[in-house]
Design a protein around this motif. Structure first.
Motif, mmCIF file in Angstrom:
data_model
loop_
_atom_site.group_PDB
_atom_site.id
_atom_site.type_symbol
_atom_site.label_atom_id
_atom_site.label_comp_id
_atom_site.label_asym_id
_atom_site.label_seq_id
_atom_site.Cartn_x
_atom_site.Cartn_y
_atom_site.Cartn_z
ATOM 1 N N ASN A 131 0.827 -1.218 0.000
ATOM 2 C CA ASN A 131 0.000 0.000 0.000
ATOM 3 C C ASN A 131 0.855 1.261 0.000
ATOM 4 N N ALA A 132 2.115 1.119 -0.459
ATOM 5 C CA ALA A 132 3.054 2.239 -0.351
ATOM 6 C C ALA A 132 2.510 3.505 -1.018
ATOM 7 N N MET A 133 1.786 3.328 -2.119
ATOM 8 C CA MET A 133 1.277 4.490 -2.845
ATOM 9 C C MET A 133 0.358 5.357 -1.973
ATOM 10 N N LEU A 134 -0.405 4.662 -1.144
ATOM 11 C CA LEU A 134 -1.364 5.388 -0.295
ATOM 12 C C LEU A 134 -0.647 6.389 0.604
ATOM 13 N N LEU A 135 0.566 6.001 1.018
ATOM 14 C CA LEU A 135 1.270 6.808 2.010
ATOM 15 C C LEU A 135 1.829 8.112 1.438
ATOM 16 N N GLU A 136 1.770 8.232 0.144
ATOM 17 C CA GLU A 136 2.306 9.453 -0.501
ATOM 18 C C GLU A 136 1.179 10.397 -0.904
ATOM 19 N N ARG A 137 -0.045 9.970 -0.700
ATOM 20 C CA ARG A 137 -1.096 10.665 -1.431
ATOM 21 C C ARG A 137 -1.397 12.086 -0.948
ATOM 22 N N SER A 138 -0.984 12.431 0.242
ATOM 23 C CA SER A 138 -1.356 13.769 0.722
ATOM 24 C C SER A 138 -0.330 14.842 0.430
ATOM 25 N N GLN A 139 0.864 14.436 0.000
ATOM 26 C CA GLN A 139 1.896 15.460 -0.248
ATOM 27 C C GLN A 139 1.397 16.489 -1.261
ATOM 28 N N PRO A 140 0.878 16.048 -2.417
ATOM 29 C CA PRO A 140 0.395 17.058 -3.374
ATOM 30 C C PRO A 140 -0.731 17.911 -2.810
ATOM 31 N N VAL A 141 -1.544 17.322 -1.954
ATOM 32 C CA VAL A 141 -2.665 18.081 -1.373
ATOM 33 C C VAL A 141 -2.096 19.226 -0.537
ATOM 34 N N PHE A 142 -1.102 18.875 0.281
ATOM 35 C CA PHE A 142 -0.507 19.902 1.142
ATOM 36 C C PHE A 142 0.043 21.053 0.300
ATOM 37 N N TRP A 143 0.807 20.679 -0.752
ATOM 38 C CA TRP A 143 1.429 21.722 -1.567
ATOM 39 C C TRP A 143 0.392 22.572 -2.276
ATOM 40 N N ARG A 144 -0.666 21.936 -2.718
ATOM 41 C CA ARG A 144 -1.708 22.700 -3.419
ATOM 42 C C ARG A 144 -2.309 23.738 -2.466
ATOM 43 N N LEU A 145 -2.604 23.308 -1.257
ATOM 44 C CA LEU A 145 -3.223 24.229 -0.300
ATOM 45 C C LEU A 145 -2.276 25.365 0.078
ATOM 46 N N LEU A 146 -1.005 24.996 0.296
ATOM 47 C CA LEU A 146 -0.037 26.022 0.672
ATOM 48 C C LEU A 146 0.143 27.017 -0.486
ATOM 49 N N ASP A 147 0.272 26.476 -1.695
ATOM 50 C CA ASP A 147 0.448 27.356 -2.857
ATOM 51 C C ASP A 147 -0.735 28.290 -3.023
ATOM 52 N N GLU A 148 -1.917 27.767 -2.847
ATOM 53 C CA GLU A 148 -3.119 28.605 -2.975
ATOM 54 C C GLU A 148 -3.067 29.755 -1.985
ATOM 55 N N ALA A 149 -2.672 29.413 -0.744
ATOM 56 C CA ALA A 149 -2.608 30.450 0.293
ATOM 57 C C ALA A 149 -1.554 31.494 -0.052
ATOM 58 N N ILE A 150 -0.397 31.019 -0.573
ATOM 59 C CA ILE A 150 0.676 31.975 -0.930
ATOM 60 C C ILE A 150 0.207 32.871 -2.071
ATOM 61 N N GLU A 151 -0.353 32.224 -3.104
ATOM 62 C CA GLU A 151 -0.753 32.987 -4.295
ATOM 63 C C GLU A 151 -1.829 34.025 -3.987
ATOM 64 N N THR A 152 -2.747 33.670 -3.107
ATOM 65 C CA THR A 152 -3.838 34.620 -2.813
ATOM 66 C C THR A 152 -3.443 35.599 -1.708
ATOM 67 N N GLY A 153 -2.210 35.490 -1.244
ATOM 68 C CA GLY A 153 -1.738 36.411 -0.205
ATOM 69 C C GLY A 153 -2.449 36.208 1.131
ATOM 70 N N ASP A 155 -2.105 35.366 4.338
ATOM 71 C CA ASP A 155 -1.022 35.106 5.281
ATOM 72 C C ASP A 155 -1.467 34.282 6.489
ATOM 73 N N ASP A 156 -2.730 34.479 6.893
ATOM 74 C CA ASP A 156 -3.213 33.708 8.047
ATOM 75 C C ASP A 156 -3.176 32.217 7.732
ATOM 76 N N ARG A 157 -3.595 31.906 6.518
ATOM 77 C CA ARG A 157 -3.603 30.495 6.115
ATOM 78 C C ARG A 157 -2.178 29.951 6.032
ATOM 79 N N VAL A 158 -1.305 30.758 5.420
ATOM 80 C CA VAL A 158 0.105 30.342 5.292
ATOM 81 C C VAL A 158 0.647 30.063 6.694
ATOM 82 N N LYS A 159 0.325 30.975 7.615
ATOM 83 C CA LYS A 159 0.816 30.803 8.985
ATOM 84 C C LYS A 159 0.283 29.500 9.585
ATOM 85 N N ASP A 160 -1.016 29.240 9.365
ATOM 86 C CA ASP A 160 -1.603 27.995 9.889
ATOM 87 C C ASP A 160 -0.812 26.769 9.429
#
Ligand SMILES: C[S@@+](CC[C@H](N)C(=O)[O-])C[C@H]1O[C@@H](n2cnc3c(N)ncnc32)[C@H](O)[C@@H]1O
Length: 911
Positions: A131-153, A155-160
């Motif tokens: 099930n190794a694939m399952l263990l990687e599945r959230s990395q892209p989710v994290f980056w997407r959320l962080l990028d969205e917060a950075i792009e939209t400025g 800062d509260d979300r970025v800080k979270d």
């Protein structure tokens, strides 16, 4: 899987910065994180991908893998793993440290299970690999959320996002070992506020000084060990302040014939028993259990056991007028729901506003001034009631305990074998608004989260240093109860562990012949922790109890009832105040509709019905019952709608439901022959009474059976017995403890429903020919009707039919051929069909057209004659035709029901 590239020691800030830079993000984390205090600059050696591992951990990527391993261990190794073991396994999968797997192996072997360490390790590895694939599945989710917060400025979300990573990282790095002093420094302002503000006197200041002195210790230890010491001391101080230390961890009370006989009347007995319940509430620690053993007690030829169950259960749940917190208790809404039912009309917007004023304390006189309808008797009382509604213990379980020997039954039904006693379990849950430190980080930077259930305050940690911040930067949620339950999961002493052998005996709520040793072991090991003190009142076989307690390292205080609560003038009237009190006025009332005269209406044409015929009346049962002649029904048998259990049984709240059931019961008393039996099938239900809150915090086990008993008694019926319908153990491996073998996690499977035998006033109406009687014991085992076929489709056509064995018990015991048997809620017609096929006249009312017609089909299949009646516009019941039996062969086939009756007859079955 992510590799294990171990790396040099770095600060957590550097790690985060490198992590962002390595993924090409131009973001300096320092301004977001530098304000967070750290304990030391002693950095740990951490894997290069520690941040990825933290993301995997907090997104719970490993959960499906853990579940899969847990299932495999259960099926292949017969090992059930609980919360601690699952967390440990998850830790291993997330962080890949071999020592975590070793700890897991130890943990699964810590109970009374077989061990096979290598095979278990291999199993884990195989499942993790596949099930190794399952263990990687959230990395892209994290980056997407962080990028969205950075792009939209944002800062509260970025800080979270950054704070959540950082706080977890600190626990591996700078803050992995801390001191009490450090922890205290972080919290001292809040601790001072908390410990001094509550008492506001020297006591508070002293408590603070004592705590400060305790924490004045620079020695470092692991984070968990320091937090544990810190929290323990803080809670000790709280407990000392409110006297919890002297309270009991369990009150065990036995009610028996001797106690009954020591009182002059039934009322005195209930005064004494109810006072004991009240006293137990004072004596118990919060979130702990009251266990009541109810033996067979005979009064004037009637076995009171189930009556005691009902009286004490409802008294226990509703005896303390309580001012609920207005953040969740909207009295005006709840009260309006009850008033609408009482008045049989909607409450207007203006009236609602008036109620709100009353309940917020600003409108005492508005009532009389503006709303004359509210001044009616009963309405005022309801408003008063909801100012301080009743609360008390929470009902948890009612075990039926089958013994080796027979006990006397009510004299009218002495031939029904009775081998059982009862064991009732309640929890005390009283809202405690005092703050308790977060169990993970010891912080008092917490906020009230919500109430997990009524009586249980839950908190959310707001400390940025807490290592269990969620991926959206939410803190740990917990309550005092979850703290003591979870702490106990880490105590692997035998005295704390509940052995599987004991759970096997008590896994159902109908228990076969437990020994005294098993009985006391269950009570002690399910509801107390080692070193606890319990109070045993009027206990049978105290030597065994003391022996078990000694072995399990509990202390027992033995007492008689009179020592705990002497029977004196001040307790006289306790039960009467309950029995005639405001609780019952919320559902025992007569509406204008109930009272309306219907003499002018045409009666139900009973004269067209002959022995062996069934009749389905498609109408509201109350309408039909109002049209039966007094004393025209020999017996009633029913399974009513259970409060809010199905699509056809939805009520605004429990009181409105009880009112409607009360209406049926009152009518039943009129139409039954003197001494006629009402055989009433009901089960408890897990739902929300909606008498305090409407949200899920109000969900609990509702003892419907206990309320129903009280309704019947109020109407003048006598409860002769409760026949337990043992439905078999549900096919599932949920042991109701989720693999957690410690106190407070054990729950039996609810495997029976009640079939109450209520007698209308008069000498009992019994079958003359007793040879066909199938009701020979008050425990009956038969399977529920199988309704669901392939693909989850209901092939039966009704969602809650009972099997024909059930009505046949009452038909064969309490009626004779030619008698009229009536089921007000006949559903698919099981009762009228069973009655007709045993040469009675079977009548059923059913509100739902499809079910009413299904009954006709069912009767036709049995080859029975059936009449289908429907009320026409002028109130007359029009016959939709007698449906003839299909043919003679089918008429013969119908005798399956008779055959069943024969099979149960020991003589005909050749036994
Ligand atoms: C638990 S089911 C009874 C099942 C039945 N014992 C059987 O074996 O099919 C309750 C039934 O009561 C019906 N019902 C609900 N309210 C009613 C009312 N006021 N009058 C008549 N029937 C009603 C429901 O439609 C439902 O079919």
């Amino acid at each position: 899987m992510i590799g294990k590239n171990w790396t040099r020691k770095r600060s957590s800030l550097d790690i985060i910065a490198e992590f962002l830079a390595s993924r090409g993000r131009q973001l300096d984390p320092r301004p977001f994180l530098e304000w967070i205090p750290i304990f030391s600059n002693d950095h740990a050696e951490l894997p290069g991908d520690i941040v990825e591992k933290i993301i995997r951990d907090s997104y719970d990527d490993a959960n499906p893998v853990v579940k899969c391993i847990a299932e495999k261990l259960a099926s292949s190794f017969n090992i059930l793993i609980g919360r601690v073991q699952k967390n440990q396994l998850k830790r291993y999968i997330d962080y890949e440290r071999p020592e975590d797997l070793e700890t897991f192996i130890k943990l699964v072997g810590a109970g009374d299970v077989d061990r096979d360490a290598n095979a278990i390790k291999e199993t884990c590895h195989e499942i993790i690999q596949s099930n190794a694939m399952l263990l990687e599945r959230s990395q892209p989710v994290f980056w997407r959320l962080l990028d969205e917060a950075i792009e939209t400025g944002n800062d509260d979300r970025v800080k979270d996002y950054l704070v959540f990573l950082y706080s977890r990282l600190l626990a591996f790095n700078e803050n992995r070992r801390i001191s009490l002093q450090f922890l205290f420094e972080q919290e001292k302002e809040l601790i001072r506020d908390e410990l001094s503000s509550r008492s506001g006197n020297d006591k508070g200041t002293n408590a603070y000084a004592e705590f400060e002195a305790f924490c004045n210790n620079p020695d470092i230890d692991t984070h968990a060990a320091i937090v544990s010491k810190f929290n323990q001391k803080y809670r000790d101080i709280l407990e000392r302040e409110d006297g919890t230390r002297d309270k009991k961890a369990l009150v065990f009370l036995k009610l028996d014939q001797a106690m009954f006989d020591a009182r002059n009347t039934k009322t005195e007995f209930y005064d004494h028993a109810c006072s004991c319940v009240k006293k137990a509430h004072d004596l118990l620690r919060n979130h702990h259990a009251l266990v009541i053993s109810v033996e067979n007690i005979i009064s004037e030829g009637v076995n009171l056991k189930w009556d005691i169950y009902a009286q004490l259960t409802i008294f226990a749940e509703k005896h303390i007028p309580t001012r609920f917190n207005r953040t969740y208790y909207h009295a005006e809404e709840i009260c309006a729901d009850v008033l609408e039912h009482k008045l049989s009309r909607r409450i207007t917007g203006e009236e609602r506003a008036c109620l709100k004023e009353i309940f917020t304390g600003h409108g005492e006189n508005t009532l009389e001034r503006d709303f004359s309808t509210f001044t009616r008797a009963g309405i005022h009382e309801t408003i008063e009631f909801f100012k301080e509604p009743l609360s008390g213990f929470t009902f948890v379980d009612c075990y039926i305990i089958q013994r080796d020997r027979c006990f006397p039954n009510s004299s009218d039904i002495h031939f029904i074998e009775n081998r059982n006693e009862l064991l009732l379990v309640f929890y005390k849950n009283v809202v405690d608004e005092r703050k308790v430190p977060c169990p993970v980080c010891g912080s008092l930077k917490i906020s009230g989260n919500s109430y997990t259930e009524i009586g249980e305050k839950s908190w959310e940690c707001k400390n940025p240093l807490c290592s269990e911040r969620s991926k959206t930067n939410r803190g740990k949620r917990y309550s005092i109860r979850t703290i003591f339950m979870q702490e106990s999961l880490h105590d692997f002493r035998n005295e704390n562990l509940v052995p599987k052998s004991l759970i096997k005996v008590w896994r159902k709520d109908l228990v076969e012949r437990p020994t005294d040793e098993q009985y006391f072991s269950m009570v002690i090991k399910y509801f107390t922790h080692p070193a606890d003190t319990l109070l045993a009142i009027n206990v049978r076989n105290p030597a065994t109890l003391l022996e078990v307690a000694r072995r399990e390292e509990r202390h027992v205080d033995l007492a008689t009832i009179d020592e705990i609560i002497p029977f004196r003038g001040d307790i006289v009237g306790t039960w009467n105040r309950f029995w005639h009190g405001p609780l019952f006025h919320q559902f025992l009332y007569t509406t204008e509709r109930d009272a309306s005269m219907i003499e002018a209406q045409p009666p139900v044409p009973l004269q067209v019905m002959k022995k062996g015929m069934a009749c389905i009346i498609h109408d509201d049962c109350i309408e039909v019952m109002r049209r039966f002649q007094k004393g025209s029904i020999s017996a009633m048998i029913t399974s009513p709608p259970y409060y809010n259990a199905r699509e056809y049984s939805q009520w605004e709240n429990l009181y409105n439901y009880l009112h409607d059931m009360h209406g049926v019961i009152e009518h039943a008393k009129e139409i039954l022959v003197p001494g006629g039996v009402f055989f009433y099938n009901i089960g408890d239900i897990y739902d929300n009474e909606r008498t305090v809150v409407k949200s899920t915090m109000g969900n609990k086990r509702i003892p419907l059976g206990a309320y129903i008993i009280l309704l019947f008694e109020k109407a003048g019926f006598t409860l002769l017995d409760n026949v337990a319908w043992f439905k078999g153990e549900p096919q599932s491996n949920r042991q109701k403890n989720d693999g957690n073998f410690v106190p407070f996690y054990q729950r039996p499977t609810n495997c029976y429903e009640h079939m109450f035998v209520f007698k209308a006033p008069g000498p009992l109406n019994l079958a003359i020919d007793r040879s066909r009687n199938t009701l020979r014991s008050n425990v009956q085992k038969f399977s529920p009707v199988i309704k669901i076929g392939k693909g989850g489709v209901n092939r039966y056509g009704h969602t809650a039919p009972f099997p024909p064995e059930l009505p046949l018990l009452a038909i064969t015991c309490f009626t004779n051929p030619g008698d009229v048997v009536f089921d007000p809620y006949s559903g698919s017609g099981t009762t009228p069909i069973a009655a007709a096929s045993t040469s009675r006249i079977g009548i059923g009312t059913e509100l739902n057209d499809a079910y009413a017609r299904l009954s006709v089909e069912m009767a036709r299949e049995q080859g029975l004659k059936i009449i289908f009646l429907k009320r026409s516009g002028d109130g007359e019941y029009a016959r939709e035709g007698i449906v003839a039996a299909r043919d003679a062969t089918e008429v013969k086939k119908q005798s399956t029901l008779d055959a069943f009756a024969d099979a149960k007859d020991p003589e005909k079955a050749g036994r």
